[in-house]
Design an enzyme around this catalytic site. Structure first.
Site, PDB file in Angstrom:
ATOM      1  CE1 TYR A  21      -9.301  -2.801   0.541  1.00 39.97           C
ATOM      2  CE2 TYR A  21      -8.651  -0.726  -0.458  1.00 39.97           C
ATOM      3  CZ  TYR A  21      -8.347  -1.844   0.298  1.00 39.97           C
ATOM      4  OH  TYR A  21      -7.080  -1.995   0.817  1.00 39.97           O
TER       5      TYR A  21
ATOM      6  NE  ARG B 152      -2.155  -5.874   6.954  1.00 39.54           N
ATOM      7  CZ  ARG B 152      -3.329  -6.361   6.569  1.00 39.54           C
ATOM      8  NH1 ARG B 152      -3.893  -7.353   7.247  1.00 39.54           N
ATOM      9  NH2 ARG B 152      -3.942  -5.862   5.506  1.00 39.54           N
TER      10      ARG B 152
ATOM     11  CD  GLU C 163      -8.558  -8.942  -3.872  1.00 45.77           C
ATOM     12  OE1 GLU C 163      -7.393  -9.339  -3.600  1.00 45.77           O
ATOM     13  OE2 GLU C 163      -9.428  -8.740  -3.006  1.00 45.77           O
TER      14      GLU C 163
ATOM     15  CG  ASN D 134      -3.434  -2.532   6.992  1.00 42.43           C
ATOM     16  OD1 ASN D 134      -3.290  -2.176   5.824  1.00 42.43           O
ATOM     17  ND2 ASN D 134      -4.492  -3.207   7.405  1.00 42.43           N
TER      18      ASN D 134
ATOM     19  CG  HIS E  54      -5.104  -6.109  -0.493  1.00 44.03           C
ATOM     20  ND1 HIS E  54      -6.303  -6.179   0.171  1.00 44.03           N
ATOM     21  CD2 HIS E  54      -5.202  -6.960  -1.550  1.00 44.03           C
ATOM     22  CE1 HIS E  54      -7.105  -7.029  -0.486  1.00 44.03           C
ATOM     23  NE2 HIS E  54      -6.458  -7.502  -1.533  1.00 44.03           N
TER      24      HIS E  54
ATOM     25  CE  LYS F 171      -3.829  -2.292   2.439  1.00 45.89           C
ATOM     26  NZ  LYS F 171      -4.785  -2.182   3.568  1.00 45.89           N
TER      27      LYS F 171
HETATM   28  O1  DGI Z   1      -8.048  -8.037   4.358  1.00 47.73           O
HETATM   29  P1  DGI Z   1      -7.576  -7.011   5.341  1.00 47.73           P
HETATM   30  O2  DGI Z   1      -6.855  -5.852   4.699  1.00 47.73           O
HETATM   31  O3  DGI Z   1      -6.778  -7.592   6.480  1.00 47.73           O
HETATM   32  O4  DGI Z   1      -8.869  -6.399   6.051  1.00 47.73           O
HETATM   33  P2  DGI Z   1     -10.320  -5.995   5.491  1.00 47.73           P
HETATM   34  O5  DGI Z   1     -10.553  -6.569   4.116  1.00 47.73           O
HETATM   35  O6  DGI Z   1     -11.291  -6.300   6.566  1.00 47.73           O
HETATM   36  O7  DGI Z   1     -10.259  -4.402   5.375  1.00 47.73           O
HETATM   37  C1  DGI Z   1      -9.623  -3.774   4.300  1.00 47.73           C
HETATM   38  C2  DGI Z   1      -8.844  -2.592   4.825  1.00 47.73           C
HETATM   39  O8  DGI Z   1      -9.748  -1.620   5.335  1.00 47.73           O
HETATM   40  C3  DGI Z   1      -7.918  -2.923   5.989  1.00 47.73           C
HETATM   41  O9  DGI Z   1      -6.649  -3.335   5.555  1.00 47.73           O
HETATM   42  C4  DGI Z   1      -7.856  -1.618   6.756  1.00 47.73           C
HETATM   43  C5  DGI Z   1      -9.190  -0.971   6.479  1.00 47.73           C
HETATM   44  N1  DGI Z   1     -10.148  -1.149   7.577  1.00 47.73           N
HETATM   45  C6  DGI Z   1     -10.746  -2.295   7.987  1.00 47.73           C
HETATM   46  N2  DGI Z   1     -11.594  -2.070   9.002  1.00 47.73           N
HETATM   47  C7  DGI Z   1     -11.531  -0.726   9.245  1.00 47.73           C
HETATM   48  C8  DGI Z   1     -10.605  -0.151   8.329  1.00 47.73           C
HETATM   49  N3  DGI Z   1     -10.324   1.168   8.295  1.00 47.73           N
HETATM   50  C9  DGI Z   1     -10.941   1.956   9.194  1.00 47.73           C
HETATM   51  N4  DGI Z   1     -10.666   3.274   9.180  1.00 47.73           N
HETATM   52  N5  DGI Z   1     -11.847   1.474  10.105  1.00 47.73           N
HETATM   53  C10 DGI Z   1     -12.180   0.132  10.176  1.00 47.73           C
HETATM   54  O10 DGI Z   1     -12.982  -0.292  11.009  1.00 47.73           O
END
Ligand code: DGI
Length: 138
Positions: free
Chosen positions: A51, A104, A128, A114, A117, A11
């Site tokens: 997303y 991470r 994707e 973080n 991805h 990212k």
């Molecule tokens: O697959 P991941 O990246 O581990 O996680 P995900 O698919 O649940 O979420 C995608 C990204 O969205 C994640 O890397 C960080 C962000 N995110 C997830 N939950 C939250 C969030 N960002 C904010 N601000 N608040 C959230 O609750």
């Protein structure tokens, strides 16, 4: 276990921190094979499609703004069980839950910043890879 492909992306925070090399090195050392890679700035349209599962979440706008805020390093990696193993190597989504030694756990600063991805299932990997690489792969 069959040979799989997964979509991984450093990212904008990871590109900014100059950890692309370390991340590529980790997957190469684990025995996975890099099948495609490019440094690019994602369009808003691509980011929104990527997303799409989060479209109704309150942080969707922030997520799209962040992922389009600078270059990302998009990659396709191949290997046995690579989808699951890459997720383990990445560490948990939340920085407070990601173990030291994971990508991470070593680099993430906040929930949105973080660093990496990675596809979370075979279906999302296929979707994707198609979205980011189309027919570009060799
Ligand atoms: O697959 P991941 O990246 O581990 O996680 P995900 O698919 O649940 O979420 C995608 C990204 O969205 C994640 O890397 C960080 C962000 N995110 C997830 N939950 C939250 C969030 N960002 C904010 N601000 N608040 C959230 O609750």
């Amino acid at each position: 276990m069959a040979i799989e492909q997964t979509f991984l992306m450093v990212k904008p925070d990871g590109v900014d921190r100059q950890v692309i090399g370390d991340i590529v090195d980790r997957f190469e050392r684990r025995g996975f094979v890099l099948k495609g890679a490019k440094l690019m700035v994602a369009s808003k349209e691509l980011a929104e499609k990527h997303y799409a599962e989060h479209a109704e979440r309150p942080f969707f706008g922030e997520l799209v703004d962040f992922i389009t805020s600078g270059p990302v390093f998009a990659m396709v990696w191949e290997g046995e069980n690579v989808i699951k193993l890459a997720r383990i190597m990445m560490g948990a989504t939340k920085p407070e839950d990601s173990n030291p030694g994971t990508i991470r756990g070593d680099y993430a600063t906040t929930l949105s910043h973080n660093v990496i991805h990675g596809s979370d299932s075979l279906a999302s990997a296929e979707r994707e890879i198609g979205l980011w690489f189309g027919s570009e792969l060799v």
